[in-house]
Write a protein that holds these residues in place. Structure first.
Motif, PDB file in Angstrom:
ATOM      1  N   UNK A   1       0.809  -1.208   0.000  1.00 12.58           N
ATOM      2  CA  UNK A   1       0.000   0.000   0.000  1.00 12.58           C
ATOM      3  C   UNK A   1       0.843   1.259   0.000  1.00 12.58           C
ATOM      4  N   UNK A   2       0.226   2.412  -0.299  1.00 10.29           N
ATOM      5  CA  UNK A   2       0.984   3.663  -0.455  1.00 10.29           C
ATOM      6  C   UNK A   2       1.665   4.133   0.819  1.00 10.29           C
ATOM      7  N   UNK A   3       1.174   3.721   1.968  1.00 11.11           N
ATOM      8  CA  UNK A   3       1.799   4.152   3.214  1.00 11.11           C
ATOM      9  C   UNK A   3       3.241   3.693   3.320  1.00 11.11           C
ATOM     10  N   UNK A   4       3.558   2.526   2.763  1.00 10.64           N
ATOM     11  CA  UNK A   4       4.926   2.016   2.823  1.00 10.64           C
ATOM     12  C   UNK A   4       5.862   2.894   1.995  1.00 10.64           C
ATOM     13  N   UNK A   5       5.417   3.325   0.823  1.00 12.51           N
ATOM     14  CA  UNK A   5       6.229   4.226   0.007  1.00 12.51           C
ATOM     15  C   UNK A   5       6.480   5.550   0.709  1.00 12.51           C
ATOM     16  N   UNK A   6       5.457   6.097   1.345  1.00 11.90           N
ATOM     17  CA  UNK A   6       5.624   7.337   2.106  1.00 11.90           C
ATOM     18  C   UNK A   6       6.597   7.131   3.251  1.00 11.90           C
ATOM     19  N   UNK A   7       6.473   5.983   3.928  1.00 14.46           N
ATOM     20  CA  UNK A   7       7.363   5.648   5.038  1.00 14.46           C
ATOM     21  C   UNK A   7       8.814   5.602   4.563  1.00 14.46           C
ATOM     22  N   UNK A   8       9.076   4.944   3.425  1.00 14.55           N
ATOM     23  CA  UNK A   8      10.443   4.844   2.906  1.00 14.55           C
ATOM     24  C   UNK A   8      11.010   6.214   2.563  1.00 14.55           C
ATOM     25  N   UNK A   9      10.199   7.044   1.916  1.00 10.34           N
ATOM     26  CA  UNK A   9      10.672   8.390   1.557  1.00 10.34           C
ATOM     27  C   UNK A   9      11.048   9.187   2.801  1.00 10.34           C
ATOM     28  N   UNK A  10      10.197   9.105   3.824  1.00  9.36           N
ATOM     29  CA  UNK A  10      10.480   9.828   5.061  1.00  9.36           C
ATOM     30  C   UNK A  10      11.716   9.263   5.753  1.00  9.36           C
ATOM     31  N   UNK A  11      11.881   7.949   5.741  1.00  2.00           N
ATOM     32  CA  UNK A  11      13.032   7.328   6.380  1.00  2.00           C
ATOM     33  C   UNK A  11      14.321   7.674   5.650  1.00  2.00           C
TER      34      UNK A  11
ATOM     35  N   UNK B   1      19.349  10.972   5.906  1.00  3.30           N
ATOM     36  CA  UNK B   1      20.177  12.118   5.500  1.00  3.30           C
ATOM     37  C   UNK B   1      20.340  13.105   6.656  1.00  3.30           C
ATOM     38  N   UNK B   2      19.233  13.377   7.341  1.00  4.15           N
ATOM     39  CA  UNK B   2      19.285  14.343   8.436  1.00  4.15           C
ATOM     40  C   UNK B   2      20.033  13.798   9.642  1.00  4.15           C
ATOM     41  N   UNK B   3      19.989  12.481   9.831  1.00  2.00           N
ATOM     42  CA  UNK B   3      20.685  11.882  10.964  1.00  2.00           C
ATOM     43  C   UNK B   3      22.192  12.104  10.890  1.00  2.00           C
ATOM     44  N   UNK B   4      22.717  12.264   9.653  1.00  2.00           N
ATOM     45  CA  UNK B   4      24.162  12.473   9.501  1.00  2.00           C
ATOM     46  C   UNK B   4      24.512  13.924   9.177  1.00  2.00           C
ATOM     47  N   UNK B   5      23.497  14.790   9.112  1.00  2.00           N
ATOM     48  CA  UNK B   5      23.791  16.172   8.725  1.00  2.00           C
ATOM     49  C   UNK B   5      23.176  17.230   9.641  1.00  2.00           C
ATOM     50  N   UNK B   6      22.131  16.892  10.381  1.00  2.00           N
ATOM     51  CA  UNK B   6      21.468  17.879  11.243  1.00  2.00           C
ATOM     52  C   UNK B   6      22.347  18.236  12.447  1.00  2.00           C
TER      53      UNK B   6
ATOM     54  N   UNK C   1      22.799   8.743  -5.068  1.00  2.00           N
ATOM     55  CA  UNK C   1      23.255   8.740  -3.687  1.00  2.00           C
ATOM     56  C   UNK C   1      22.946  10.086  -3.037  1.00  2.00           C
ATOM     57  N   UNK C   2      22.908  10.096  -1.707  1.00  2.00           N
ATOM     58  CA  UNK C   2      22.554  11.315  -0.977  1.00  2.00           C
ATOM     59  C   UNK C   2      23.503  11.528   0.198  1.00  2.00           C
ATOM     60  N   UNK C   3      23.171  12.515   1.011  1.00  2.00           N
ATOM     61  CA  UNK C   3      24.047  12.890   2.130  1.00  2.00           C
ATOM     62  C   UNK C   3      24.342  11.702   3.054  1.00  2.00           C
ATOM     63  N   UNK C   4      23.394  10.819   3.197  1.00  2.00           N
ATOM     64  CA  UNK C   4      23.563   9.647   4.057  1.00  2.00           C
ATOM     65  C   UNK C   4      24.741   8.785   3.613  1.00  2.00           C
ATOM     66  N   UNK C   5      25.084   8.809   2.328  1.00  2.00           N
ATOM     67  CA  UNK C   5      26.112   7.943   1.768  1.00  2.00           C
ATOM     68  C   UNK C   5      27.490   8.600   1.700  1.00  2.00           C
ATOM     69  N   UNK C   6      27.623   9.808   2.219  1.00  2.00           N
ATOM     70  CA  UNK C   6      28.890  10.541   2.119  1.00  2.00           C
ATOM     71  C   UNK C   6      29.942   9.948   3.043  1.00  2.00           C
ATOM     72  N   UNK C   7      31.158   9.787   2.498  1.00  2.00           N
ATOM     73  CA  UNK C   7      32.294   9.374   3.314  1.00  2.00           C
ATOM     74  C   UNK C   7      33.120  10.563   3.764  1.00  2.00           C
ATOM     75  N   UNK C   8      33.235  11.564   2.910  1.00  2.00           N
ATOM     76  CA  UNK C   8      33.980  12.776   3.222  1.00  2.00           C
ATOM     77  C   UNK C   8      34.033  13.679   2.014  1.00  2.00           C
TER      78      UNK C   8
END
Length: 210
Positions: A26-36, A41-46, A112-119
């Motif tokens: 169902x669509x809720x899973x797609x929304x969940x993945x996008x938010x996660x 990204x924010x967990x490694x940049x905020x 890839x996004x901020x979550x995948x950055x090594x440096x």
């Protein structure tokens, strides 16, 4: 894709792998993945204040409490079983989409996004083997070879892999010899610059091998 049972009648007995079937959560899973993905990204940049971190921790703990009782066995939950979603619905993988899947090999788009950055805003070198290894598995499946595991994986890094831009991954079987399939893959940018390439060995499982 050919039927792997034609090459290996014992295909279903190999490794005890779940018989993965596409999921429709169902669509809720797609929304969940996008938010996660955004949360990763924010967990490694905020860089908020202490009060905000406490509030964020409360919310995550609430989420864990909500989902914890529904934890299921491999192949039952929808993760990695929704081909229409980025990364087939798996947060482990960078968000990719399959654009080619046949006996000649596979092609994917990935960003890839901020979550995948090594440096220095470049993708971490350890992320690319993960992407290539998954590509190798898709190649094995697309070419109709029996269930296999990675024997070795070698990666050559040619250029810095950037984030936040669409890239292309291609993979194919270079040579097959009995239980062995030698697989190649490459990662290129929109201008066809080679960013990284890989070669590896995929070995067909024997009956009962995990």
């Amino acid at each position: 894709m050919t039927d792997p049972h034609l090459e290996d009648p014992e295909y279903d007995r190999h490794g005890g792998f779940p018989n993965f079937q596409p999921a429709t959560p169902g669509p809720g899973f797609g929304r969940f993945l996008s938010a996660m993905r955004r949360a990763q990204d924010l967990a490694v940049s905020a860089d908020p204040d202490s009060e905000t971190w406490d509030r964020a921790a409360d919310l995550v703990e609430e989420l864990v409490g909500l989902l914890g009782p529904t934890e299921a066995a491999e192949g039952v939950g929808p993760a990695n079983r929704v081909p229409s979603l980025p990364g087939a619905g798996s947060l482990l993988m960078p968000p990719y989409h399959v654009t080619k899947f046949d006996s000649d090999g596979v092609e994917l788009t990935v960003q890839f996004s901020r979550y995948h950055v090594g440096g220095n805003y470049a993708v971490h070198g350890g992320v690319l083997p993960l992407m290539f290894d998954s590509t190798f598995g898709m190649v094995i499946h697309a070419t109709g070879r029996p269930i296999s595991r990675t024997g070795f994986l070698h990666v050559d890094y040619r250029k810095i892999t950037p984030i936040d831009v669409p890239l292309t991954v291609r993979g194919w079987v270079r040579e097959a010899e009995g239980r062995k399939a030698f697989v190649n893959a490459e990662l290129r940018d929109a201008d066809e610059n080679l960013l990284a390439e890989a070669n590896g060995l995929m070995i067909r499982l024997l009956p009962g091998q995990p």
